[in-house]
Design a protein around this motif. Structure first.
Motif, short mmCIF file in Angstrom:
data_model
loop_
_atom_site.label_atom_id
_atom_site.label_comp_id
_atom_site.label_asym_id
_atom_site.label_seq_id
_atom_site.Cartn_x
_atom_site.Cartn_y
_atom_site.Cartn_z
N ASP A 215 49.71 5.91 76.61
CA ASP A 215 50.72 7.10 77.39
C ASP A 215 51.69 7.59 76.67
O ASP A 215 52.39 8.65 76.49
CB ASP A 215 51.21 6.80 78.86
CG ASP A 215 52.14 5.45 78.52
OD1 ASP A 215 51.71 4.35 77.68
OD2 ASP A 215 53.24 5.53 79.10
N CYS A 220 52.51 1.89 79.87
CA CYS A 220 51.27 1.24 79.79
C CYS A 220 51.28 -0.22 79.42
O CYS A 220 50.43 -0.83 79.58
CB CYS A 220 50.00 1.86 79.42
SG CYS A 220 50.39 2.19 77.44
N CYS A 223 51.48 -0.71 73.56
CA CYS A 223 51.85 -0.59 72.22
C CYS A 223 53.05 -1.65 72.08
O CYS A 223 53.86 -1.69 71.25
CB CYS A 223 52.76 0.66 71.96
SG CYS A 223 54.23 0.93 72.77
#
Ligand code: NAD
Ligand code: FES
Length: 295
Positions: A215, A220, A223
């Motif tokens: 996103d 989310c 990363c």
């Protein structure tokens, strides 16, 4: 819709795409990135903005084709368009104001180094750029970097410039003892090796982490990276971090998460000859373009 203004092949698998995105071009700062989605159902791909032309209203993206999605992107031609370009995302690079900076770019990571070197030079910082590729045809953006820095080009096979990895040239530059900061972008093993080297010289080092992103807004967790023993999200806390604090082993491991899926998708597309998701940029669609999301 975001029409393609120009394309240029820079190396066997690296392409420059100039994309019309006027609002992003006006506000983007070095180090920031966009997430592009070529068309409905396409993968979301994070790409650092390598350059902008606010007057022309364009941003420059430099893309390494490694899977189906990036292969589709680099197949775009002027007149076609990308459906979504979200950004600019991420934090701007923290840059020194005076002294001597060394910008180290490995392969396509050189594209991320270019705007950093340009902005450092604009501030009056002396800049040395060390860029590397496997062989001559993989060394990119040397003329563009030469406009704002002293460039040392390196090739692994010695076919151009200085033979060997960028770290070998960096060690010699660090040995002169006048380097105030290092900015390094490229493959994870390169950024790790640069950080280990500069630690010995006590030179502050910034790296750009190419974590998997979905996103790009911190929602989310895709990363997630560990820096200084703490969890950070590359999309909102980075993508640039102190190289001396990064857990590179974890990053390298997480980057392999979807490798088998990516390889299968590329093999399937090649076997079926699935055409690229190119979208024609007709004027009516462009006029109704949605506002670029920004943060
Ligand atoms: P590559 O593997 O051909 O390596 C490029 C150069 O990096 C080499 O010529 C060498 O000088 C140096 N290098 C590589 N391994 C090294 C090591 N172990 N020690 C010291 N130096 C080393 O690069 P490529 O195929 O162009 O791949 C580029 C990589 O950069 C990709 O993995 C991509 O995901 C990554 N990337 C990162 C970012 C980011 O923001 N961090 C942005 C773009 C690309
Ligand atoms: Fe989802 Fe960063 S990409 S949290």
């Amino acid at each position: 819709m975001y029409p393609i203004a120009a394309t240029e092949q820079l190396s066997p698998n690296v392409t420059r795409l100039v994309v019309e995105a006027p609002r992003i071009a006006q506000i983007r700062q070095p180090g920031q990135f966009v997430i592009v989605r070529l068309g409905p159902g396409a993968e979301r791909i994070p790409l650092t903005i390598a350059d902008t032309d606010p007057e022309a209203g364009t941003i420059t993206l430099i893309i390494q084709s490694v899977g189906k999605s990036t292969t589709d992107l680099v197949a775009l031609r002027p007149g076609e368009a990308i459906t979504d370009v979200a950004g600019p995302l991420g934090s701007a690079t923290e840059l020194i104001e005076t002294g001597h900076a060394v910008c180290v770019g490995g392969g396509v990571g050189t594209a991320v180094i270019l705007p950093i070197a340009q902005e450092l030079a604009r501030r009056g910082v002396r800049v040395t750029s060390i860029i590397g590729g496997r062989s001559r045809e993989w060394v990119i953006l040397e003329p563009e970097l030469a406009a704002s820095s002293d460039v040392i080009a390196c090739t692994d096979d010695g076919s151009y410039g200085r033979p060997g990895f960028v770290t070998q040239a960096l060690e010699d530059v660090l040995a002169a003892g006048d380097v105030d900061a290092v900015y390094a972008v490229g493959p994870v093993p390169m950024m790790k090796a640069v950080s280990e080297l500069t630690r010995g010289f006590a030179v502050p080092t910034t790296v750009s982490l190419n974590a998997i992103m979905v996103d790009g807004t911190g929602m989310c967790g895709g990363c997630r990276v560990t820096v200084g023993g703490k969890t950070h999200y590359a999309c909102v806390d980075g993508p640039e971090f102190d190289g001396h604090q990064v857990d590179f082993a974890e990053l390298a491991d997480r980057l392999t998460t979807y490798r088998s899926f990516e390889q299968a998708a590329l093999a399937k597309a090649e076997a079926c000859k699935i055409p690229a998701l190119a979208v024609k940029a007709d004027k009516a669609t462009v006029d109704k373009a949605t506002v670029e999301p920004t943060r």
